[in-house]
Design an enzyme around this catalytic site. Structure first.
Site, short mmCIF file in Angstrom:
data_model
loop_
_atom_site.label_atom_id
_atom_site.label_comp_id
_atom_site.label_asym_id
_atom_site.label_seq_id
_atom_site.Cartn_x
_atom_site.Cartn_y
_atom_site.Cartn_z
CG ASP A 48 -1.88 1.16 1.18
OD1 ASP A 48 -1.47 2.27 0.80
OD2 ASP A 48 -3.06 0.95 1.49
CG HIS A 49 1.42 4.38 -3.12
ND1 HIS A 49 0.17 4.09 -3.59
CD2 HIS A 49 1.53 5.72 -3.18
CE1 HIS A 49 -0.44 5.21 -3.93
NE2 HIS A 49 0.36 6.22 -3.68
CD GLU A 69 -6.28 10.90 -6.64
OE1 GLU A 69 -5.20 10.65 -7.16
OE2 GLU A 69 -7.26 10.14 -6.68
CG ASP A 107 -8.35 3.68 -7.13
OD1 ASP A 107 -7.48 2.83 -7.40
OD2 ASP A 107 -8.20 4.90 -7.34
CG HIS A 145 -4.25 4.47 -0.76
ND1 HIS A 145 -3.30 3.48 -0.77
CD2 HIS A 145 -4.48 4.78 -2.07
CE1 HIS A 145 -2.97 3.21 -2.02
NE2 HIS A 145 -3.67 3.97 -2.83
CE LYS A 203 -8.91 8.44 -9.61
NZ LYS A 203 -7.58 8.67 -9.04
#
Ligand code: BG6
Length: 510
Positions: free
Chosen positions: A198-199, A237, A256, A261, A361
């Site tokens: 999970d970045h 975002e 997503d 996250h 988004k």
């Protein structure tokens, strides 16, 4: 004023203490976007810092027909374009010369025999510790794992050798598929060999949540239902789905962003202090949080979740198309590009403290932050004075892009009257620490090379997150009709404002 501290660089002694045996990195999906934008630049920077030594080898595996030389040229270009540091030609040449390419169809068993032959061939000089990286479409994960097992590349043959596998997101698309994927991986690999990425956990500011909470004495005593009123987590975002339509239209914002996250951010904010800063101790506490979040009934889904899709609009003065006009999006798609919801955590620390999450988004700007609003003072004796509405104390952890922490409080306006004004105390990473911090992928690759899985999600953790998200997905599946929309460049649909206003709060403007 405090001095600016230069961001930590690994010293020789630090590197000596943490010696890494040489290894071979095998990247499946090496011709893809993730490999080129993130993985090769990260490997380059790990080489600059001396972690990736010249004995290490990198093997790119993908379907696209490349010769070794062509692939090396492509990596050269990726590092030049995407590395956070402008490339040093000598280091980049070293990196590129340690790379080899294997054109392969992931479904073809014979290709794994070829892979094994390359790894075993002394002339290839591939160290026999293996780090496999699955940067492929998720449908290939079980296939690759099974074939690696079949050719004997999954189990170390003695205690000196290590073999690890990094698995990218998305890890499943609901609870059942995540459980099934875990089962398929476990048929071949032990849990201790599996590194689910999970970045967000590789971001410096996300790791700082634990340091902020547990390395300071003053915040933790206040970190409870007694003092905290509510928490708002925003991941906004400005980008749309351009270029990733076919993946995104199947996923949507809940899968997503929230399943991984955002629930990771919730876990780090809400967890109890772990008994040690060690992989299982930290993850045990995070899993407890995920299990304490109240699952959503169909009624809760209707009342406490909002999903929406962006329409056309303008961002930074540029016209942008609506979601349904993006390429690879079904013309009648009901996939959400925005989600807002309220979570309740049923445990002693958090009972009654709502956590509001929103992500979308095509919002006006990119901003990720966690805002913790404290309860107001129990008795305000300044009421007879010129004190307008005094805003409650607010602690904001700014994850990106303006990394920092700010604390809002009331201060007396200088002058004869008692006039109180809300002010902010700010800490900014950029002014306190100089230098560019490592990218999330550098940190995570390095940890996987060391065998430290603290910043990777464990089987039970990923399943607990999916169990919660699946309760929302079930509610959404039952609801018919169109979903709300919002103009690109706005802060989301009216329904999301109504959700939080029902509890008497407003969304913060990051
Ligand atoms: C990815 C999502 O996991 O995270 C993307 O698939 C999203 O849709 C991205 O844009 C956001 O990451 P970051 O690091 O830019 O906040």
């Amino acid at each position: 004023m405090s001095k600016t501290i230069v961001a930590d660089q690994p010293t020789e002694t630090f590197r000596e203490q943490r010696r890494l045996d040489p290894f071979t990195v095998v990247i499946f999906g090496a011709a893809g976007d993730l490999a080129h934008r993130k993985l090769f630049p990260a490997l380059y920077n790990l080489m600059v810092d001396g972690w990736l030594t010249p004995e290490c080898r990198i093997l790119g595996v993908a379907r696209r027909p490349y010769s070794n030389l062509e692939f090396q040229a492509a990596v050269h270009q990726s590092v030049t374009l995407y590395s956070r540091r402008s490339p040093d030609p000598k280091v980049l040449d070293h990196l590129v010369s340690s790379i080899r390419y294997l054109e392969a169809d992931f479904n073809d068993a014979a290709q794994y025999a070829t892979l094994k032959a390359i790894l075993d061939n002394p002339e290839e000089r591939c160290p026999n510790n293996y780090l496999f990286y699955l940067a492929t479409p998720p449908s290939a994960y079980p296939v690759i794992a099974r074939h690696l097992g079949q050719v004997g590349l999954a189990r170390p043959y003695d205690t000196q050798q290590w073999i690890r596998i990094i698995v990218e997101k998305p890890f499943g698309h609901d609870l059942d598929s995540a459980v099934s994927l875990n089962g398929q991986l476990h048929q071949v690999f032990d849990e201790s060999q599996i590194y689910r990425i999970d970045h967000y956990l590789g971001k410096e500011t996300v790791q700082n949540i634990l340091v902020f909470r547990f390395a300071n004495g003053i915040f933790e005593p206040l970190w409870t239902r007694q003092y905290i009123d509510h928490v708002q987590i925003t991941v906004a975002e400005s980008l749309g789905v351009a270029g990733r339509g076919s993946y995104y239209d199947q996923a949507g914002a809940l899968r997503d962003m929230v399943q991984n996250h955002m629930l990771q951010l919730v876990s780090l904010i809400a967890m109890e202090p772990p008994v040690a800063f060690e992989a299982n101790a930290v993850r045990d506490e995070k899993v407890k949080v995920l299990r304490s979040i109240r699952p959503f009934t169909t009624r809760d889904v209707a009342d406490w979740t909002v999903r929406a899709q962006y329409e056309s609009g303008a961002i930074d003065g540029h016209e942008v198309p609506g979601y349904l006009d993006e390429s690879d999006i079904a013309s009648d798609s009901r996939t959400e590009s925005y989600v807002a919801l309220r979570l309740l955590i049923d445990n002693w620390r958090w009972a009654g403290v709502p956590f509001y999450l929103r992500t979308g988004k095509r919002l006006p700007k990119r901003a990720t932050e966690i805002a913790i609003q404290f309860k107001t003072a129990p008795h305000l004796f300044f009421q007879q004075t010129e004190t307008p509405e005094l805003a409650p104390n607010l602690l904001t952890l700014k994850i990106q892009p303006d990394e920092g922490i700010s604390l809002r409080f009331g201060a007396k306006v200088p002058g004869p009257a008692i006039k109180v004004r809300t002010v902010n105390m700010e800490f900014l990473y950029g002014t306190s620490f100089a230098g560019t911090p490592p990218e999330a992928y550098e940190r995570l690759l390095l940890d996987a090379m060391f065998g430290d899985s603290t910043l990777f999600t464990r089987k039970d953790e990923v399943e607990a997150a999916w169990a919660l998200v699946s309760s929302i997905l079930r509610g959404w599946q039952r609801a018919r009709g169109p979903i709300p929309t919002y103009a690109s460049g706005s802060w989301g649909p009216e329904e999301a404002d109504a959700l939080i206003e029902r509890d008497g709060f407003h969304w913060r403007r990051p």
